[in-house]
Design an enzyme around this catalytic site. Sequence first.
Site, PDB file in Angstrom:
ATOM      1  N   CYS A 109       0.850  -1.188   0.000  1.00  0.00           N
ATOM      2  CA  CYS A 109       0.000   0.000   0.000  1.00  0.00           C
ATOM      3  C   CYS A 109       0.890   1.244   0.000  1.00  0.00           C
ATOM      4  O   CYS A 109       1.255   1.755   1.063  1.00  0.00           O
ATOM      5  CB  CYS A 109      -0.915  -0.036   1.228  1.00  0.00           C
ATOM      6  SG  CYS A 109      -2.270   1.143   1.183  1.00  0.00           S
ATOM      7  N   CYS A 118      -8.168   5.341  -7.960  1.00  0.00           N
ATOM      8  CA  CYS A 118      -7.625   5.856  -6.707  1.00  0.00           C
ATOM      9  C   CYS A 118      -7.438   7.367  -6.736  1.00  0.00           C
ATOM     10  O   CYS A 118      -7.105   7.948  -7.770  1.00  0.00           O
ATOM     11  CB  CYS A 118      -6.274   5.177  -6.438  1.00  0.00           C
ATOM     12  SG  CYS A 118      -5.576   5.541  -4.817  1.00  0.00           S
TER      13      CYS A 118
END
Length: 426
Positions: A159, A353
């Site tokens: 991440c 995103c």
Amino acid sequence: MAEIVVLGAGLSGALMAYEMSEQLRKEDHITVIGQGPTYQFYPSNPWVVVGWRKRHEIEVDLTKVMEKKNIRFITEGAKRVNPDENRVELNSGESVAYDYMVIATGPELAFDEIPGFGPQAFTQSICETGQAVQAYEAFEEFCKNPRPIVVGAAQGVSCFGPAYEFAFVLDTELRRRKIRHKVPMTFVTSEPYIGHLGLDGVGDTKGILESALRTRHIKWITNARVKEATEGHISIEELNDDASLKQTHEMDFGFAMMMPAFRGVPAVFGIEGLTNPRGFILADAYQRNPTYKNVFSIGVCVAIPPVTKTPVPVGVPKTGFMIESMVTATAHNIGKLLRGGEVDIKPSWNAICLADFGDGGIAFVAQPQLPPRNANWAASGKWVHWAKIAFEKYFMYKIRIGKSEPFYEKFMMKFAKIHKFEDGAH
């Protein structure tokens, strides 16, 4: 009658409970097992550290929401999953039986894999809201005596977006406090290049993020492996492309935030046929476990192999829309099984995103998430910052009222189209 258990009450677990409740027959029941009653909107954690959000603004007590939707909500947490017995053992010693289970636990944070790593040692974290609050206190003290800052992502991280976000948010806040000139900043990442993101890049993320770091006077080290951290010091090994040691960086800091690697939670770790060696849940194209056919998994806990081999190990991220698509497919597939049908919906696994920079940001769309792709787009601008705020407000509203309708894709596509996302990539 069927008993469906959702293990986890975070982003994926809460959404799963909401959507699954719409798929139940009258005689079916759903139980959610969480670690406490509180949902936390983790994407806002970087804002907590610099004081742009208070903890209560990004948390929701799920008790009343679950009750309203007739969902049994257990908040004491799970000790161990027993898939051979279709049973979850709780921390209290009691057990919950299931006909179908959806594992949505998220990860365990593997701070212990690096000496001196993590909020109980010498570096800060934004992975949980409580950790972000601790980092806020450390940051306020830091601002009284500004020194170098190190931000980044350690080996094995999957991440990377929050690490980039946090570096840029810090830069913005330090400039607002007029102390940025006193703070040398270095971004340290296990990625083979800036903007890799565990996805081998999306559009021109390499160029956009390198430019953003350069413009903000943030130095960077790639192919980085964190050796250890001590008080005010971190040791970084930079590798060559063939994984040989290039050089070692001994860096002093006044404040450091490094994303840790993830692994599966203890309740599932090491169960043969259920997890891979890191404890992530094995799943087929329908989010169904190949060994235990009545077990599904969604979110960060799902095992996804790396895109490519890299000198320093990096994982594949699970973004918000990707998780939403997992949730919708899984709810539909279990609904089909409850009615005597077969699983027939595969999640899209697209990456959509928003990464906030405090006064701007970057957005990207990867369809599908893993290359080669039909759409491979990235853009930056002040609009991303406002889009992230709008998304936060709507998503928190959605969690508070128990709204089950998928939202992330519609939201992102609207903004992407406004900002010249090509029609052919929809």
